[in-house]
Design a protein around this motif. Structure first.
Motif, PDB file in Angstrom:
ATOM      1  N   LEU A   1      35.718  12.177 -12.537  1.00 49.37           N
ATOM      2  CA  LEU A   1      37.085  12.177 -11.720  1.00 49.37           C
ATOM      3  C   LEU A   1      37.675  13.727 -12.111  1.00 49.37           C
ATOM      4  O   LEU A   1      38.303  14.269 -11.136  1.00 49.37           O
ATOM      5  CB  LEU A   1      38.107  11.226 -12.191  1.00 49.37           C
ATOM      6  CG  LEU A   1      39.568  11.248 -11.473  1.00 49.37           C
ATOM      7  CD1 LEU A   1      39.407  11.022  -9.994  1.00 49.37           C
ATOM      8  CD2 LEU A   1      40.410   9.979 -12.028  1.00 49.37           C
ATOM      9  N   GLU A   2      37.897  14.125 -13.141  1.00 56.43           N
ATOM     10  CA  GLU A   2      38.507  15.134 -13.639  1.00 56.43           C
ATOM     11  C   GLU A   2      37.828  16.287 -12.881  1.00 56.43           C
ATOM     12  O   GLU A   2      38.373  17.366 -12.082  1.00 56.43           O
ATOM     13  CB  GLU A   2      38.660  15.464 -15.043  1.00 56.43           C
ATOM     14  CG  GLU A   2      39.478  16.508 -15.189  1.00 56.43           C
ATOM     15  CD  GLU A   2      39.679  16.888 -16.779  1.00 56.43           C
ATOM     16  OE1 GLU A   2      39.442  16.141 -17.548  1.00 56.43           O
ATOM     17  OE2 GLU A   2      40.192  18.034 -16.990  1.00 56.43           O
ATOM     18  N   PHE A   3      36.475  16.397 -13.030  1.00 57.07           N
ATOM     19  CA  PHE A   3      35.787  17.593 -12.385  1.00 57.07           C
ATOM     20  C   PHE A   3      35.931  17.573 -10.784  1.00 57.07           C
ATOM     21  O   PHE A   3      36.246  18.593 -10.367  1.00 57.07           O
ATOM     22  CB  PHE A   3      34.230  17.407 -12.716  1.00 57.07           C
ATOM     23  CG  PHE A   3      33.308  18.477 -11.736  1.00 57.07           C
ATOM     24  CD1 PHE A   3      32.946  19.622 -12.519  1.00 57.07           C
ATOM     25  CD2 PHE A   3      32.765  17.964 -10.537  1.00 57.07           C
ATOM     26  CE1 PHE A   3      32.421  20.502 -11.901  1.00 57.07           C
ATOM     27  CE2 PHE A   3      32.146  18.892 -10.017  1.00 57.07           C
ATOM     28  CZ  PHE A   3      31.727  20.227 -10.581  1.00 57.07           C
ATOM     29  N   ASP A   4      36.099  16.574 -10.061  1.00 53.35           N
ATOM     30  CA  ASP A   4      36.290  16.236  -8.758  1.00 53.35           C
ATOM     31  C   ASP A   4      37.622  16.682  -8.410  1.00 53.35           C
ATOM     32  O   ASP A   4      37.861  17.419  -7.264  1.00 53.35           O
ATOM     33  CB  ASP A   4      36.144  15.010  -8.333  1.00 53.35           C
ATOM     34  CG  ASP A   4      34.588  14.695  -7.959  1.00 53.35           C
ATOM     35  OD1 ASP A   4      33.995  15.367  -8.402  1.00 53.35           O
ATOM     36  OD2 ASP A   4      34.253  13.602  -7.190  1.00 53.35           O
TER      37      ASP A   4
ATOM     38  N   THR B   1      39.637  14.714   4.337  1.00 57.38           N
ATOM     39  CA  THR B   1      39.190  13.257   3.912  1.00 57.38           C
ATOM     40  C   THR B   1      38.949  13.202   2.526  1.00 57.38           C
ATOM     41  O   THR B   1      38.634  12.367   2.000  1.00 57.38           O
ATOM     42  CB  THR B   1      37.998  12.841   4.763  1.00 57.38           C
ATOM     43  OG1 THR B   1      36.890  13.668   4.789  1.00 57.38           O
ATOM     44  CG2 THR B   1      38.542  12.634   6.275  1.00 57.38           C
ATOM     45  N   ARG B   2      38.356  14.453   2.023  1.00 54.56           N
ATOM     46  CA  ARG B   2      38.372  14.653   0.565  1.00 54.56           C
ATOM     47  C   ARG B   2      39.192  14.001  -0.547  1.00 54.56           C
ATOM     48  O   ARG B   2      39.070  13.402  -1.309  1.00 54.56           O
ATOM     49  CB  ARG B   2      37.890  15.920   0.023  1.00 54.56           C
ATOM     50  CG  ARG B   2      36.475  16.394   0.163  1.00 54.56           C
ATOM     51  CD  ARG B   2      36.111  17.929  -0.365  1.00 54.56           C
ATOM     52  NE  ARG B   2      36.449  17.770  -1.746  1.00 54.56           N
ATOM     53  CZ  ARG B   2      35.631  17.483  -2.791  1.00 54.56           C
ATOM     54  NH1 ARG B   2      34.243  17.089  -2.594  1.00 54.56           N
ATOM     55  NH2 ARG B   2      36.004  17.339  -4.066  1.00 54.56           N
ATOM     56  N   TRP B   3      40.484  14.145   0.221  1.00 56.12           N
ATOM     57  CA  TRP B   3      41.447  13.808  -0.604  1.00 56.12           C
ATOM     58  C   TRP B   3      41.575  12.132  -0.623  1.00 56.12           C
ATOM     59  O   TRP B   3      41.923  11.324  -1.512  1.00 56.12           O
ATOM     60  CB  TRP B   3      42.943  14.268   0.058  1.00 56.12           C
ATOM     61  CG  TRP B   3      43.478  15.499  -0.331  1.00 56.12           C
ATOM     62  CD1 TRP B   3      43.124  16.598   0.556  1.00 56.12           C
ATOM     63  CD2 TRP B   3      43.936  16.130  -1.572  1.00 56.12           C
ATOM     64  NE1 TRP B   3      43.395  17.703   0.071  1.00 56.12           N
ATOM     65  CE2 TRP B   3      43.846  17.457  -1.353  1.00 56.12           C
ATOM     66  CE3 TRP B   3      44.266  15.540  -2.708  1.00 56.12           C
ATOM     67  CZ2 TRP B   3      44.303  18.334  -2.240  1.00 56.12           C
ATOM     68  CZ3 TRP B   3      44.605  16.407  -3.688  1.00 56.12           C
ATOM     69  CH2 TRP B   3      44.680  17.883  -3.367  1.00 56.12           C
ATOM     70  N   THR B   4      41.325  11.518   0.483  1.00 59.01           N
ATOM     71  CA  THR B   4      41.144  10.129   0.789  1.00 59.01           C
ATOM     72  C   THR B   4      40.106   9.674  -0.394  1.00 59.01           C
ATOM     73  O   THR B   4      40.226   8.526  -0.887  1.00 59.01           O
ATOM     74  CB  THR B   4      40.710   9.530   1.953  1.00 59.01           C
ATOM     75  OG1 THR B   4      41.441  10.511   2.910  1.00 59.01           O
ATOM     76  CG2 THR B   4      41.093   8.179   2.248  1.00 59.01           C
TER      77      THR B   4
END
Lengths: 434, 438
Positions: free
Chosen positions: A200-203, A294-297
């Protein structure tokens, strides 16, 4: 043989839905303890080094006032620590209290032996309220959840606060497109996340990088600007330096070096680097999908998933799990049949209970689930058949016709009631269902 | 009969072990001692500060002497966290053990995520029928502000297609103040019944729907009126019945109750003559026993503690059916049945994983779920020949001998010609078989 065991309640295996109920307070307690540890460790380091400094200063004949002041600042820090610890202690006891209520609630189930006991009924209603609150919280309906929990007096059995906090972070990603809260959360849970090998942090860092690059391209490159100038202060997503695009692209590079270079996903890193050459509006894959909003979603979804894994919460609402199983266990081919059933039917409720799957609330919902398997017929005692083919238990047919006031020697079909045909009693015949 | 093992002997049964661990955490292994350590450190510091203020020249020595004790105190504060750590560890291990063989159910057969609107509708109706009007209205507002997002599932890969009609359905239910008004009426009537023992609103409701109720063969109206008669008889008057008050006050009759009951029966029971003549005659017969009704054969009509709960239950049932709803919350019944079914489904799942088999009949669960009899609402016909459940496509048929088998079995057995019933010597032709409905 099956009939014998149907009403027996085996509490031990009945608790499948209830693991999250106990996991949550446990995880919260652990986090609380870890926070306390961090506070003490940090304060210890801080206070002891302050004191050492004060000792040094005093030997170099610092003014008495300065010494007193440095001692005062140490005292203030310690009082701050104590205040924070008191808060954690309060929280700790609150968690324990709610955990005790949960354990006692589950223990209650062990005291019930039978599924047809009124006590089981009561217990199961509390469970449904719990499942509903859990569902409402997951769907983000936190006001309703809190309201229902208060009205049913089950606040200790649900985790309103934890979910509200979780959804605040989720919304900050989905709606505000901001990584701040999520990154704070990652920092707080760094150890666990590492243990789970979570990315998650990397993303999130990757997203920050993408946004920096986007800003760089959007600002455009306006003339020759010193790329190695000042002002490269790590991540400053919000700052709108009017320094042109290169500045942002530079920031992005530094950001990538600092946060992304540790990754071993070289393909992804290659793509990330490629962003520097492709503009957000170029529509060239794979870069376009990296730029996609959509990456935020997906980040929001990934956050939820990570959060739920960390707190041992199932990915889907427990209500879904219970309902899917329950709808199937209750559903029969009659529930969506074109023909009226002789029992469980709405028109018949004076003589039988209405089937919950046939009731308006669940009928459409149950359309897509499989129906229950039965290996033996279940029919009323003494089945008889009317000339129209409808089968009823003899007693119920008699009772119904008495209630209806049917003339002596005649019968009517309960499904059709007064409006339907009537037959001579002699036309009712016995039917054999094996 | 095998003897039951004692339930309390093993600590693994129930929540005892976890409760014990929790008690340690509540009583001793908590932050209290670390806070005391911090307080000690603060005391040290304030004492030192007082000394320092009094004798500024002693500063280097006072401060130097402070270093070690302060360090010790802070280290103690850290050390005192250890019992919490180990207490939580023990608790965690007990928790793991408790749920070792109870994995969280996976959502592999999730058919619901694609229909969140329908779930919301079911919840709204559940809240309304449970009398949670305030919660329901909070929920309706919140849900219409943030409509849910359907997610694709195997059975509904494209939920957006169905979304619009589901949304309409849901909005219908959600925004229908009518449903709320109706349930409010129901709760009002039930409240009068249960708490105030006032039958008037229920009787008025039933009388308005006399035709519908009669056509359904419902006895509700008569049951309510019979209870009213009994109330008059034993002298219990509804709170609003002021009219009779005066006549009662100056009545010198020895049995005012039975007289009022008699008057009530003459006024109200005429409509029941056709359907309930026998019951009405019985009630009138009770008049003869006015002096010792408790010992008469009629006492069961007059001193029945369950009478109020019984009429309340029948009233709820009729009220809900007229709305097209079952009397108990379907959500409650389904969730409870689900909890009962889950252990069986999980067992099946693990067997299928082990044997690497797939569940082939998508329409039917692959395992039988034993539910209590009260969870069986429809009759079930399983063909004794093919062992298959009847469906609309394969309905049960009855042969002239009265035995019932599934249509497909009949076709297979008869091959179109005369055949012998598999359960008796009766012979028949397929065209003589009649379709039956269970």
């Amino acid at each position: 043989m099956a009939e014998l065991t149907t009403t027996k309640l085996n509490a031990e295996s009945h608790l499948i839905l209830d693991q999250p109920l106990l996991r949550m307070p446990y995880e919260l307690s652990r986090r609380n303890q870890k926070t306390a540890q961090r506070y003490i460790e940090n304060s210890t380091k801080d206070v002891l080094s302050n004191l050492t400094a004060a000792v040094k200063a005093s030997t170099k004949s610092a003014s008495p006032d300065a010494t007193l002041a440095s001692l005062d600042s140490i005292i203030t820090k310690m009082q701050g620590l104590k205040r924070k610890m008191e808060n954690l202690h309060e929280e700790e006891m609150r968690i324990h209290k709610s955990n005790r209520a949960r354990l006692e609630h589950l223990q209650d189930l062990y005291e019930v032996q039978s599924l047809v006991d009124v006590k089981y009924d009561e217990w199961s209603r509390v469970r449904l309220s719990r499942l509903l609150v859990d569902y409402l919280l997951r769907e983000g309906y936190s006001e309703s959840a809190a309201h229902l929990a208060a009205s049913q007096e089950i606040q200790d059995l649900v985790d309103v606060d934890a979910f509200v906090a979780c959804h605040k972070i989720e919304r900050s990603l989905r709606e505000e497109k901001s990584t701040t809260l999520a990154l704070n959360w990652c920092k707080e849970n760094a150890k666990e996340l590492k243990k789970h090998g979570n990315h998650l942090e990397f993303d999130l860092r990757l997203q920050q990088y993408i946004e920096l690059v986007r800003q760089g391209h959007e600002k455009g490159i306006d003339g020759d600007i010193d790329m190695y100038g000042d002002g490269v202060d790590g991540i400053s997503l919000g700052s709108s330096r009017a320094g042109g695009g290169e500045q942002k692209l530079m920031e992005a590079r530094i950001h990538a070096k600092r946060y992304l270079s540790g990754s071993e996903d070289f393909k992804l890193l290659g793509r990330a680097a490629g962003l520097l050459a492709y503009k957000p509006w170029d529509q060239v894959e794979p870069y376009a999908s990296l730029y996609s909003p959509t990456r935020w979603t997906s980040l929001a979804t990934l956050f939820l998933k990570t959060h739920h894994t960390l707190y041992s919460l199932p990915p889907r609402p427990l209500l879904h799990i219970a309902l899917s199983a329950g709808l199937s266990a209750l559903k029969t081919p009659s529930c969506h049949s074109a023909y009226a059933a002789s029992s469980g039917n709405l028109a018949l409720s004076s003589t039988t209970s209405v089937c919950p799957i046939c009731s308006t609330e669940l009928n459409d919902l149950a359309r897509n689930v499989p129906y229950a398997l039965h290996t033996k017929s279940i029919v009323e005692a003494d089945p008889v058949v009317l000339p129209n083919g409808r089968v009823y238990g003899k007693e119920r047919l008699k009772g119904f016709n008495e209630g209806l006031g049917t003339e002596k020697g005649w019968v009517r079909d309960p499904v059709e009631g007064l409006g339907g045909e009537r037959w001579r009693e002699s036309l009712v015949r016995k039917v054999f269902i094996m | 009969m095998t003897p039951q093992p004692p339930t309390s002997s093993s600590s693994t049964s129930g929540m005892h072990e976890l409760l014990e661990q929790l008690e340690t955490l509540e009583k001793t292994a908590n932050l209290r001692s670390s806070i005391d350590d911090v307080q000690n450190a603060i005391d040290l510091l304030t004492t030192a500060r007082a000394n320092l203020a009094a004798e500024p020249q002693s500063a280097p020595l006072t401060l130097a002497k402070l270093q070690d004790p302060l360090k010790r105190n802070l280290e103690q504060a850290q050390k005192d966290l250890k019992p919490i750590y180990s207490g939580l560890n023990k608790y965690g291990k007990a928790l793991d053990k408790k749920f070792k063989d109870k994995p969280l159910p996976s959502a592999s057969n999730d058919a619901l995520s694609s229909h969140p609107q329908l779930i919301n509708r079911a919840i709204a109706m559940h809240l309304l029928r449970g009398g949670e009007f305030a919660v329901a209205s909070t929920f309706v507002q919140e849900a219409s502000r943030n409509p849910p997002h359907p997610e694709p599932t195997p059975s509904t890969p494209n939920p957006a297609l169905e979304d619009s009609w589901e949304k309409e359905l849901a909005e219908d239910a959600l925004n229908s103040e009518k449903l709320q008004e109706q349930f409010e009426e129901m709760y009002h009537i039930l409240d009068e019944l249960r708490k105030k023992k006032n039958l008037a609103p229920a009787i008025a409701w039933a009388r308005q729907r006399s035709d519908v109720l009669e056509a359904r063969g419902s006895n509700l109206e008569f049951e309510l009126c019979r209870l009213q008669f009994a109330c008059y008889y034993v002298g219990h008057r509804p709170p609003s019945d002021d009219v009779m008050e005066d006549s009662d006050a100056n009545s010198d009759s020895t049995a005012p109750g039975p007289m009022e009951a008699w008057a009530y029966a003459r006024r109200e029971f005429t409509t029941f003559q056709r359907r309930y003549s026998r019951e009405v005659r019985q009630l009138m017969g009770a008049m003869a026993y006015w002096s010792n009704i408790t010992e008469s054969p009629y006492s069961r009509y007059f001193y029945n503690d369950y009478a109020w709960e019984d009429v309340a239950t029948s009233f709820t049932r009729e009220f809900c059916s007229l709305l097209g709803l079952s009397a108990d919350s379907p959500l409650y019944i389904a969730a409870t049945a689900g909890a009962i079914a889950l252990p069986h489904l999980l067992k099946l799942q693990s067997i299928m994983e082990k044997t690497r088999t797939e569940w082939t009949t998508q329409n039917e669960l692959p395992v039988e779920i034993p539910l209590p009899p009260s969870y069986h609402f429809h009759s079930i016909f399983v063909c004794p020949v093919s062992k298959e459940q009847s469906t609309d496509k394969n309905p049960p048929v009855m042969m002239p001998c009265g035995h019932v088998i599934a249509t497909e079995s009949l076709q297979r057995l008869s091959k179109g010609g005369r055949f012998k019933c598999p359960y008796c010597p009766g012979e028949s032709h397929p065209r003589e078989a009649v379709k039956v409905f269970l």
